[in-house]
Design an enzyme around this catalytic site. Structure first.
Site, PDB file in Angstrom:
ATOM      1  N   HIS A  84       0.828  -1.217   0.000  1.00  0.00           N
ATOM      2  CA  HIS A  84       0.000   0.000   0.000  1.00  0.00           C
ATOM      3  C   HIS A  84       0.863   1.268   0.000  1.00  0.00           C
ATOM      4  O   HIS A  84       0.441   2.311   0.504  1.00  0.00           O
ATOM      5  CB  HIS A  84      -0.959   0.031   1.201  1.00  0.00           C
TER       6      HIS A  84
ATOM      7  N   SER B 200      14.996  19.655 -15.877  1.00  0.00           N
ATOM      8  CA  SER B 200      14.116  20.820 -15.842  1.00  0.00           C
ATOM      9  C   SER B 200      14.724  21.954 -16.650  1.00  0.00           C
ATOM     10  O   SER B 200      15.950  22.134 -16.678  1.00  0.00           O
ATOM     11  CB  SER B 200      13.903  21.274 -14.397  1.00  0.00           C
TER      12      SER B 200
ATOM     13  N   LYS C 283      18.288  19.606 -11.535  1.00  0.00           N
ATOM     14  CA  LYS C 283      17.223  18.623 -11.314  1.00  0.00           C
ATOM     15  C   LYS C 283      17.417  17.426 -12.250  1.00  0.00           C
ATOM     16  O   LYS C 283      17.691  17.588 -13.436  1.00  0.00           O
ATOM     17  CB  LYS C 283      15.847  19.249 -11.553  1.00  0.00           C
TER      18      LYS C 283
ATOM     19  N   GLU D  10       9.824   6.876 -17.087  1.00  0.00           N
ATOM     20  CA  GLU D  10       8.659   7.640 -17.556  1.00  0.00           C
ATOM     21  C   GLU D  10       8.371   7.375 -19.031  1.00  0.00           C
ATOM     22  O   GLU D  10       7.205   7.256 -19.433  1.00  0.00           O
ATOM     23  CB  GLU D  10       8.887   9.124 -17.292  1.00  0.00           C
TER      24      GLU D  10
END
Length: 478
Positions: free
Chosen positions: A184, A314, A320, A327
């Site tokens: 979970h 970014s 970043k 992805e």
């Protein structure tokens, strides 16, 4: 990567047909005039299969004395040239066309007839000769099945194996590392890190098993069924000869669909194969999503692993770094699920003796197969193979895991163990300290009960577990 998959990759880079003399004829031109939705041409893998069927048909028809041998030889030769990718620009018919795929079949017939006429020096007719003993209604579904079988075997299955092996290597390399398990998305009992990698690897192995199992059913070809499945205008021996030759040449589990009409009107085999491709994509996506979570941070996320820094994350935040490979893989896997939905909608498009959604299913099934394999390989090579384990972070969080109190429940009961877990979580102390404060169990006994090595290893024995042994067996037989 196999030749067929290399050609698939080049599909969108086909030269415009105007750069070489037009080889197709009036039926193809009518299709170009009528079908203008702009979906792009049929997949290269499908055109390869169609050319292979046409070349084989010419040879079989010659043996059955239905075609002159020199004409059959010419047709077989030019069909091999097309299958090798020499004339892809001559197949511009849009994928959103007549539902039987007749326009693509005639496109192939006309191109092969033109090429064979030039080679032979006398007229070869696209219908009377190239299409002898055939109909679009049996050839097109057979070509889809042949293309899908080969693309699964030569592309998707090897790519899934690459990911499986990369995961196993990482599991073996970090056999002594322990970490907090999660259910979970919440802290759970400790596990060996190797178990996490081996479970992912086993998901890939099971995906390969499912895809391999579907091949014999996908390989049932309705050749010889002609227009409505009863074989009108086909020689009685044509179908058996065709399937035997294709199976031998391609080394695939091909067989003759009996009755042929079952594989012309019904496309459940395509739907089953698409479903197994989707299932494999879901398994790949699960690994990508887990890696993405484990990589989250570096300060406020899990920070258990560090994926390779491949590019700036970014355009505004300096320094970043994002999990770009997981992805990309997740997006590809979502597209595979969309392809499967399209195949499902197409499979229900059968009315009486024919399904009229064949081009839709061809494009989406083949694209789903391609994307699943490519996603698995990309994840293996640019994420799994280069992942770095943050051992200090794993050890620090494991020592403070409140769920270690589970080990105390058999001795002190669920309720008191819950109180210890809550105290550890609320005060930020270790479970050992909380247990010492709330129980009179000797510290030596507590240390034995809360030994994370024992807790992580209970029930998991790499030398004998199903996860390890079945994976090794599959690798040995692949």
């Amino acid at each position: 990567m196999s030749d067929i998959n290399s050609r698939t990759e080049q599909q969108n880079a086909r030269p415009d047909a105007s750069t070489e003399h037009i080889l197709y004829g009036p039926q193809t031109q009518r299709a170009l005039d009528n079908f203008t939705l702009g979906g792009g041409p049929m997949p290269v893998a499908f055109l390869w299969a169609l050319a292979r069927i046409k070349g084989t048909a010419a040879q079989v028809n010659a043996d059955l004395e239905l075609l002159p041998r020199d004409m059959a030889a010419a047709l077989a030769l030019v069909a091999e040239d097309v299958a090798a990718g020499k004339h892809w620009a001559q197949f511009p018919v849009d994928r959103y066309q007549t539902g039987s795929g007749t326009s693509s079949n005639m496109n192939m017939n006309e191109v092969l007839a033109t090429l064979a006429t030039r080679l032979l020096g006398r007229a070869v007719h696209p219908n009377d000769h190239v299409n002898r003993c055939q109909s679009s209604n049996d050839v097109v579904p057979a070509a889809i099945r042949l293309a899908a079988c080969r693309q699964i075997r030569d592309g998707c299955l090897p790519d899934l194996l690459v990911l499986e092996e990369a995961l196993r290597r990482q599991g073996e390399a970090h056999a002594t590392v322990l970490k907090t398990g999660r259910t979970h998305l919440m802290d759970a009992l400790p596990i060996p890190l190797t178990l996490e990698f081996m479970v992912w690897a086993e998901q890939m192995a099971w995906s390969r098993e499912r895809l391999e199992a579907v091949l014999p059913r996908l390989g049932r070809l309705p050749l010889g069924g002609t227009a409505v499945g009863n074989g009108v205008n086909a020689h009685p021996r044509f179908a058996d000869e065709m399937v035997a030759r294709l199976a031998h040449a391609e080394q695939l589990p091909l067989s003759l669909a009996r009755p042929a009409g079952a594989a012309m009107a019904g496309q459940e085999a395509l739907l089953e194969a698409s479903g197994q491709v989707r299932t494999a994509a879901v398994a790949v996506a699960k690994v990508a999503e887990d890696l993405r979570w484990m990589n989250s941070g570096p300060l406020m996320g899990l920070g258990e692993i560090r994926l390779a820094n491949l590019q700036a994350g970014s355009s505004i935040m300096p320094g970043k770094v994002n999990p770009v490979i997981p992805e990309a893989v997740l997006q590809a896997c979502n597209q595979v699920m969309a392809c499967d939905t399209a195949v499902a909608m197409g499979a229900r498009g059968g009315n009486f003796q024919l399904n009229t959604q064949l081009p839709l299913m061809a494009c989406n099934l083949l694209e789903g197969i391609r994307l699943t394999g490519k996603a698995a390989r990309l994840l293996a090579e640019k994420a799994v193979a280069t992942v770095q384990i943050e051992r200090a972070k794993l050890a620090a969080t494991l020592s403070r895991n409140p769920m270690l109190a589970t080990a105390l429940a058999p001795e002190i009961g669920y309720d008191q163990a819950t109180a210890i877990a809550r105290k550890a979580a609320e005060e930020g102390c270790t479970v050992l300290d909380a247990a010492r404060a709330l129980t009179d169990i000797p510290v030596e006994r507590l240390m034995v009960l809360l030994d994370v090595t024992r807790l992580a290893s209970d029930g998991y024995h790499p030398q004998t577990s199903a996860v390890a042994s079945t994976g090794q067996t599959r690798q040995a037989t692949s």
